[in-house]
Design a protein around this motif. Structure first.
Motif, PDB file in Angstrom:
ATOM      1  N   GLY A 169       0.812  -1.210   0.000  1.00  7.44           N
ATOM      2  CA  GLY A 169       0.000   0.000   0.000  1.00  7.44           C
ATOM      3  C   GLY A 169       0.844   1.258   0.000  1.00  7.44           C
ATOM      4  O   GLY A 169       0.538   2.226  -0.714  1.00  7.44           O
ATOM      5  N   PHE A 170       1.918   1.258   0.777  1.00 12.32           N
ATOM      6  CA  PHE A 170       2.819   2.417   0.811  1.00 12.32           C
ATOM      7  C   PHE A 170       3.437   2.638  -0.563  1.00 12.32           C
ATOM      8  O   PHE A 170       3.486   3.768  -1.060  1.00 12.32           O
ATOM      9  N   ALA A 171       3.901   1.559  -1.189  1.00 15.97           N
ATOM     10  CA  ALA A 171       4.520   1.674  -2.513  1.00 15.97           C
ATOM     11  C   ALA A 171       3.505   2.093  -3.558  1.00 15.97           C
ATOM     12  O   ALA A 171       3.816   2.896  -4.455  1.00 15.97           O
ATOM     13  N   PHE A 172       2.284   1.585  -3.456  1.00 13.29           N
ATOM     14  CA  PHE A 172       1.263   1.961  -4.428  1.00 13.29           C
ATOM     15  C   PHE A 172       0.899   3.444  -4.308  1.00 13.29           C
ATOM     16  O   PHE A 172       0.712   4.133  -5.315  1.00 13.29           O
ATOM     17  N   GLY A 173       0.781   3.929  -3.066  1.00 11.04           N
ATOM     18  CA  GLY A 173       0.495   5.349  -2.878  1.00 11.04           C
ATOM     19  C   GLY A 173       1.570   6.220  -3.511  1.00 11.04           C
ATOM     20  O   GLY A 173       1.272   7.238  -4.153  1.00 11.04           O
ATOM     21  N   TRP A 174       2.839   5.821  -3.319  1.00 14.88           N
ATOM     22  CA  TRP A 174       3.946   6.544  -3.962  1.00 14.88           C
ATOM     23  C   TRP A 174       3.812   6.486  -5.479  1.00 14.88           C
ATOM     24  O   TRP A 174       3.954   7.492  -6.172  1.00 14.88           O
ATOM     25  N   ALA A 175       3.546   5.285  -6.017  1.00 11.10           N
ATOM     26  CA  ALA A 175       3.451   5.107  -7.463  1.00 11.10           C
ATOM     27  C   ALA A 175       2.345   5.959  -8.059  1.00 11.10           C
ATOM     28  O   ALA A 175       2.521   6.584  -9.120  1.00 11.10           O
ATOM     29  N   GLU A 176       1.207   6.005  -7.403  1.00 10.99           N
ATOM     30  CA  GLU A 176       0.088   6.776  -7.941  1.00 10.99           C
ATOM     31  C   GLU A 176       0.414   8.266  -7.964  1.00 10.99           C
ATOM     32  O   GLU A 176       0.116   8.966  -8.939  1.00 10.99           O
ATOM     33  N   ASN A 177       1.043   8.759  -6.914  1.00 12.66           N
ATOM     34  CA  ASN A 177       1.440  10.176  -6.898  1.00 12.66           C
ATOM     35  C   ASN A 177       2.454  10.478  -7.996  1.00 12.66           C
ATOM     36  O   ASN A 177       2.368  11.516  -8.666  1.00 12.66           O
ATOM     37  N   MET A 178       3.422   9.584  -8.195  1.00  7.76           N
ATOM     38  CA  MET A 178       4.464   9.835  -9.190  1.00  7.76           C
ATOM     39  C   MET A 178       3.923   9.737 -10.612  1.00  7.76           C
ATOM     40  O   MET A 178       4.359  10.479 -11.502  1.00  7.76           O
ATOM     41  N   VAL A 179       2.994   8.846 -10.856  1.00  9.21           N
ATOM     42  CA  VAL A 179       2.369   8.770 -12.175  1.00  9.21           C
ATOM     43  C   VAL A 179       1.606  10.053 -12.465  1.00  9.21           C
ATOM     44  O   VAL A 179       1.662  10.591 -13.579  1.00  9.21           O
ATOM     45  N   GLN A 180       0.905  10.566 -11.474  1.00  4.02           N
ATOM     46  CA  GLN A 180       0.196  11.836 -11.673  1.00  4.02           C
ATOM     47  C   GLN A 180       1.173  12.974 -11.939  1.00  4.02           C
ATOM     48  O   GLN A 180       0.902  13.875 -12.744  1.00  4.02           O
ATOM     49  N   ALA A 181       2.336  12.936 -11.281  1.00  2.00           N
ATOM     50  CA  ALA A 181       3.356  13.949 -11.542  1.00  2.00           C
ATOM     51  C   ALA A 181       3.847  13.855 -12.980  1.00  2.00           C
ATOM     52  O   ALA A 181       4.082  14.877 -13.645  1.00  2.00           O
ATOM     53  N   ALA A 182       4.000  12.632 -13.484  1.00  2.00           N
ATOM     54  CA  ALA A 182       4.444  12.439 -14.868  1.00  2.00           C
ATOM     55  C   ALA A 182       3.389  12.935 -15.849  1.00  2.00           C
ATOM     56  O   ALA A 182       3.715  13.579 -16.863  1.00  2.00           O
ATOM     57  N   ILE A 183       2.134  12.635 -15.562  1.00  2.00           N
ATOM     58  CA  ILE A 183       1.049  13.084 -16.438  1.00  2.00           C
ATOM     59  C   ILE A 183       1.058  14.601 -16.582  1.00  2.00           C
ATOM     60  O   ILE A 183       0.879  15.150 -17.680  1.00  2.00           O
ATOM     61  N   LYS A 184       1.303  15.286 -15.476  1.00  2.00           N
ATOM     62  CA  LYS A 184       1.262  16.753 -15.493  1.00  2.00           C
ATOM     63  C   LYS A 184       2.520  17.378 -16.077  1.00  2.00           C
ATOM     64  O   LYS A 184       2.460  18.414 -16.736  1.00  2.00           O
ATOM     65  N   SER A 185       3.674  16.770 -15.825  1.00  2.00           N
ATOM     66  CA  SER A 185       4.928  17.440 -16.181  1.00  2.00           C
ATOM     67  C   SER A 185       5.475  17.054 -17.542  1.00  2.00           C
ATOM     68  O   SER A 185       6.181  17.857 -18.169  1.00  2.00           O
ATOM     69  N   VAL A 186       5.187  15.857 -18.065  1.00  2.00           N
ATOM     70  CA  VAL A 186       5.787  15.476 -19.352  1.00  2.00           C
ATOM     71  C   VAL A 186       5.268  16.317 -20.526  1.00  2.00           C
ATOM     72  O   VAL A 186       6.098  16.846 -21.291  1.00  2.00           O
ATOM     73  N   PRO A 187       3.947  16.502 -20.746  1.00  2.00           N
ATOM     74  CA  PRO A 187       2.771  15.895 -20.116  1.00  2.00           C
ATOM     75  C   PRO A 187       2.343  14.642 -20.873  1.00  2.00           C
ATOM     76  O   PRO A 187       2.767  14.400 -21.988  1.00  2.00           O
ATOM     77  N   LEU A 188       1.439  13.875 -20.220  1.00  2.00           N
ATOM     78  CA  LEU A 188       0.921  12.643 -20.799  1.00  2.00           C
ATOM     79  C   LEU A 188      -0.589  12.573 -20.575  1.00  2.00           C
ATOM     80  O   LEU A 188      -1.135  13.300 -19.742  1.00  2.00           O
ATOM     81  N   GLY A 189      -1.230  11.675 -21.300  1.00  2.00           N
ATOM     82  CA  GLY A 189      -2.664  11.481 -21.124  1.00  2.00           C
ATOM     83  C   GLY A 189      -2.969  10.481 -20.029  1.00  2.00           C
ATOM     84  O   GLY A 189      -2.085   9.776 -19.521  1.00  2.00           O
ATOM     85  N   GLN A 190      -4.248  10.390 -19.693  1.00  2.00           N
ATOM     86  CA  GLN A 190      -4.675   9.482 -18.623  1.00  2.00           C
ATOM     87  C   GLN A 190      -4.445   8.018 -18.986  1.00  2.00           C
ATOM     88  O   GLN A 190      -4.100   7.198 -18.130  1.00  2.00           O
ATOM     89  N   SER A 191      -4.619   7.665 -20.265  1.00  2.00           N
ATOM     90  CA  SER A 191      -4.390   6.275 -20.668  1.00  2.00           C
ATOM     91  C   SER A 191      -2.918   5.899 -20.508  1.00  2.00           C
ATOM     92  O   SER A 191      -2.590   4.793 -20.061  1.00  2.00           O
ATOM     93  N   ALA A 192      -2.029   6.819 -20.862  1.00  2.00           N
ATOM     94  CA  ALA A 192      -0.602   6.577 -20.653  1.00  2.00           C
ATOM     95  C   ALA A 192      -0.317   6.393 -19.171  1.00  2.00           C
ATOM     96  O   ALA A 192       0.473   5.522 -18.777  1.00  2.00           O
ATOM     97  N   GLY A 193      -0.969   7.202 -18.337  1.00  2.00           N
ATOM     98  CA  GLY A 193      -0.789   7.082 -16.899  1.00  2.00           C
ATOM     99  C   GLY A 193      -1.219   5.715 -16.382  1.00  2.00           C
ATOM    100  O   GLY A 193      -0.554   5.130 -15.519  1.00  2.00           O
TER     101      GLY A 193
END
Length: 243
Positions: A169-193
């Motif tokens: 759960g701790f690792a998943f919470g980190w992963a979800e936050n980092m994927v959202q960071a990638a979506i916003k900063s690269v940027p990428l779409g939700q499907s890529a996320g």
């Protein structure tokens, strides 16, 4: 008069794993008000430097960060802190907390773990009796300041969940936050996320197994490129994420 179903001792016993799972999902939720969504942990600087440019490079970056960074440091701390909280070993907790503070490679990383740790304490405070004694344990430990992995381990220890489930759960919470960071900063779409998150989910069990295998002298926080990017991010001209 409407009454609820009558609970039996066997029903209480069967409900414990479910309750632990639900509390693990709660702690891993991006709705938990600790502010993890506001940090990119060097990813935004990697985008600015041209090191992350698209979905494949972002996914590769996060998988590497999971195994080379999180699994060896914060996830390993959580793995050791949960049983320490359950055994009320406050000296052990203090040592783990000091290790986290002393191994943050930049001011940005240090401020992140302190801020998120304080926010988790305030979350526990806001729950009152519903917090399951998390606030009281954190206060008894007297951590100044409590770091995020150690504070989160306290909440996980009180959840009743299995250790591997709490770490996942701790690792998943980190992963979800980092994927959202990638979506916003690269940027990428939700499907890529979603594809990136699926790849990280496939890697998390191995990261958890690695974290569980590490002793005190095997933990490490050594990610030089990430540290350089984090330091650059502190003064980056334009940024979306907190520094």
């Amino acid at each position: 008069m409407i009454t609820g179903p009558t609970r039996t001792p066997m029903a209480d016993l069967a409900a414990r794993p479910v309750a632990g799972l639900l509390r693990t999902l709660w702690l891993a939720s991006p709705a938990l008000p600790v502010g993890g969504f506001s940090y990119s942990e060097g990813l935004e600087a990697a985008v600015d430097a041209g090191l992350v440019t698209d979905e494949p490079s972002a996914a590769d970056w996060l998988v590497d960060q999971l195994h080379l960074g999180l699994a060896r440091s914060d996830l390993a701390v959580v793995a050791q802190a949960i049983p320490a909280w359950q055994a009320h070993e406050l000296a052990r907790i203090a040592d783990l907390n000091a290790w986290v503070l002393s191994t943050r490679e930049t001011q940005e990383f240090r401020l992140q773990t302190e801020q998120m740790g304080r926010s988790l304490v305030e979350w526990a405070r806001s729950l009152g009796p519903l917090g399951g004694g998390v606030l009281e344990q954190l206060q008894a430990a007297g951590l100044q300041p409590p770091t995020y992995p150690v504070a989160m381990a306290c909440a996980a220890a009180a959840s009743g969940a299995a250790l591997t489930d709490s770490l996942s759960g701790f690792a998943f919470g980190w992963a979800e936050n980092m994927v959202q960071a990638a979506i916003k900063s690269v940027p990428l779409g939700q499907s890529a996320g979603q594809r990136m998150l699926a790849r990280l989910i496939a890697e998390i069990p191995l990261a958890v197994e690695h974290a569980l295998s590490l002793g005190d002298h095997q933990r490490q926080a050594f990610t030089p490129m990430l540290a350089i990017l984090s330091a650059r991010h502190e003064t980056q001209y334009s940024r979306l994420f907190r520094s």
